[in-house]
Write an enzyme that holds these catalytic residues in place. Structure first.
Site, PDB file in Angstrom:
ATOM      1  N   LYS A  61      25.499  33.811  36.271  1.00  0.00           N
ATOM      2  CA  LYS A  61      26.537  33.837  37.439  1.00  0.00           C
ATOM      3  C   LYS A  61      26.387  35.571  37.896  1.00  0.00           C
ATOM      4  CE  LYS A  61      30.533  33.480  39.601  1.00  0.00           C
ATOM      5  NZ  LYS A  61      31.880  33.102  38.830  1.00  0.00           N
ATOM      6  N   SER A  63      27.312  38.675  41.285  1.00  0.00           N
ATOM      7  CA  SER A  63      27.938  38.780  42.412  1.00  0.00           C
ATOM      8  C   SER A  63      26.816  38.658  43.525  1.00  0.00           C
ATOM      9  CB  SER A  63      28.456  40.165  42.417  1.00  0.00           C
ATOM     10  OG  SER A  63      29.031  40.530  41.140  1.00  0.00           O
ATOM     11  N   THR A 115      30.864  42.098  44.646  1.00  0.00           N
ATOM     12  CA  THR A 115      31.118  41.734  46.185  1.00  0.00           C
ATOM     13  C   THR A 115      32.269  42.376  46.656  1.00  0.00           C
ATOM     14  OG1 THR A 115      30.189  39.455  45.717  1.00  0.00           O
ATOM     15  CG2 THR A 115      31.491  39.692  47.457  1.00  0.00           C
ATOM     16  N   ALA A 116      33.293  42.960  45.621  1.00  0.00           N
ATOM     17  CA  ALA A 116      34.487  43.424  45.963  1.00  0.00           C
ATOM     18  C   ALA A 116      34.031  44.723  46.711  1.00  0.00           C
ATOM     19  CB  ALA A 116      35.456  43.662  44.828  1.00  0.00           C
ATOM     20  N   HIS A 154      39.766  38.561  40.492  1.00  0.00           N
ATOM     21  CA  HIS A 154      40.103  37.650  39.542  1.00  0.00           C
ATOM     22  C   HIS A 154      41.627  37.384  39.430  1.00  0.00           C
ATOM     23  CE1 HIS A 154      35.986  37.808  38.671  1.00  0.00           C
ATOM     24  NE2 HIS A 154      36.071  38.827  37.648  1.00  0.00           N
TER      25      HIS A 154
END
Length: 286
Positions: A61, A63, A115-116, A154
């Site tokens: 996983k 971003s 990504t934030a 999250h």
């Protein structure tokens, strides 16, 4: 008669409930994966971003903001990612404020490759210092007054109000309004050196693992809770319901457009050319 030797593949994902839900069956060998055997490594997504940049993990996983840096060695898979509507990062503060008031203030972010952080950059209004820290430390840091505000991800979207924090900006809603597209938060990448056939198999196994968890929620529950960092049961369920959806099974045409749009924006900011490069493993089948 001896059993065939299985090909072992390292698999990185976060301890967040959506990931442990999706990958439970793979981690516990509850589905038939043929000649493949998965070896899980759980870590915060920013740590996984860095592991991927070092080429350490076969499958992981990451971003979406990290993807442009990985395209020399990885493809995106079509299953297992985090993408949707109403699931984006939030800017929250210790007191009621707007982005103009926070323009030059110090903000906490959950990692520079997340990504934030990319969405905060794309929004463009914040010009002050940014302090990177693990996502679960951001809200306590705001409460203490260490930073004026922070970008939370999250389960933070479900708990910030109970911690006395104030919503300043929903970056996911901003993205959706700005583009009309769902928001791609993270995806699963696989090393190109493994080949397209292995990528096809892994995509299929991730879908089977997701389906198994959907059909055996009670069985998967203890594993999910174990990694959920003392999260309340209701928050865990809301987390799964928010971040596991039809895009988790397959990114689809709409999701693929969203991924290409956001990865293109990330690449432009990083000065990396990605326009003519394969992004998904299925791009090699064209």
């Amino acid at each position: 008669m001896t059993n065939a030797v299985k090909q072992k593949l390292s698999l990185g994902y976060s301890p967040c409930p959506n990931d442990t839900f999706i990958f439970y069956a793979l981690a516990h060998q509850r589905i038939d994966c043929g000649d493949l055997q998965f070896e899980p490594m759980l870590a915060d997504v920013e740590a996984l971003n860095q592991q991927a940049r070092q080429g350490v993990l076969n499958i992981t996983k990451v971003s979406m903001n990290a993807v442009p840096y990985l395209l020399d060695h990885y493809w995106l898979l079509r299953a297992g990612g985090a993408l949707g509507r109403g699931c984006g990062p939030l800017v929250v503060a210790g007191k009621s404020a707007d982005m103009a008031e926070l323009r030059n203030q110090t903000l906490a972010i959950p990692g520079r490759m997340t990504t934030a952080h990319l969405l905060l950059q794309l929004h463009g209004q914040h010009r002050g210092p940014r302090t990177a820290m693990p996502f679960d430390r951001i809200m306590p840091a705001i409460q203490r007054g260490d930073v004026a505000a922070g970008v939370i991800i999250h389960e933070g979207r479900f708990t910030y109000a109970a911690m006395g924090l104030h919503l300043v900006l929903d970056l996911g809603a901003w993205w959706e309004e700005h583009t009309g597209l769902p928001l791609p938060l993270g995806g699963i990448v696989i090393q190109k050196s493994l080949g397209a056939d292995i990528a096809r198999q892994v995509d299929r196994h991730i879908r089977a693992s997701l389906l198994y968890a959907c059909d055996h929620r009670d069985e998967a529950w203890n594993y999910i809770v174990h990694h959920a960092q003392e999260m309340e049961s209701d928050i865990i369920r809301r987390h799964i319901d928010t971040f596991v959806n039809e895009f988790s099974n397959d990114v689809g045409a709409g999701g693929e457009q969203a991924v290409r749009t956001l990865v293109g924006a990330a690449a432009e900011r990083a000065g990396i050319a990605v326009a003519d490069r394969p992004l998904f493993w299925t791009d090699t089948m064209a």
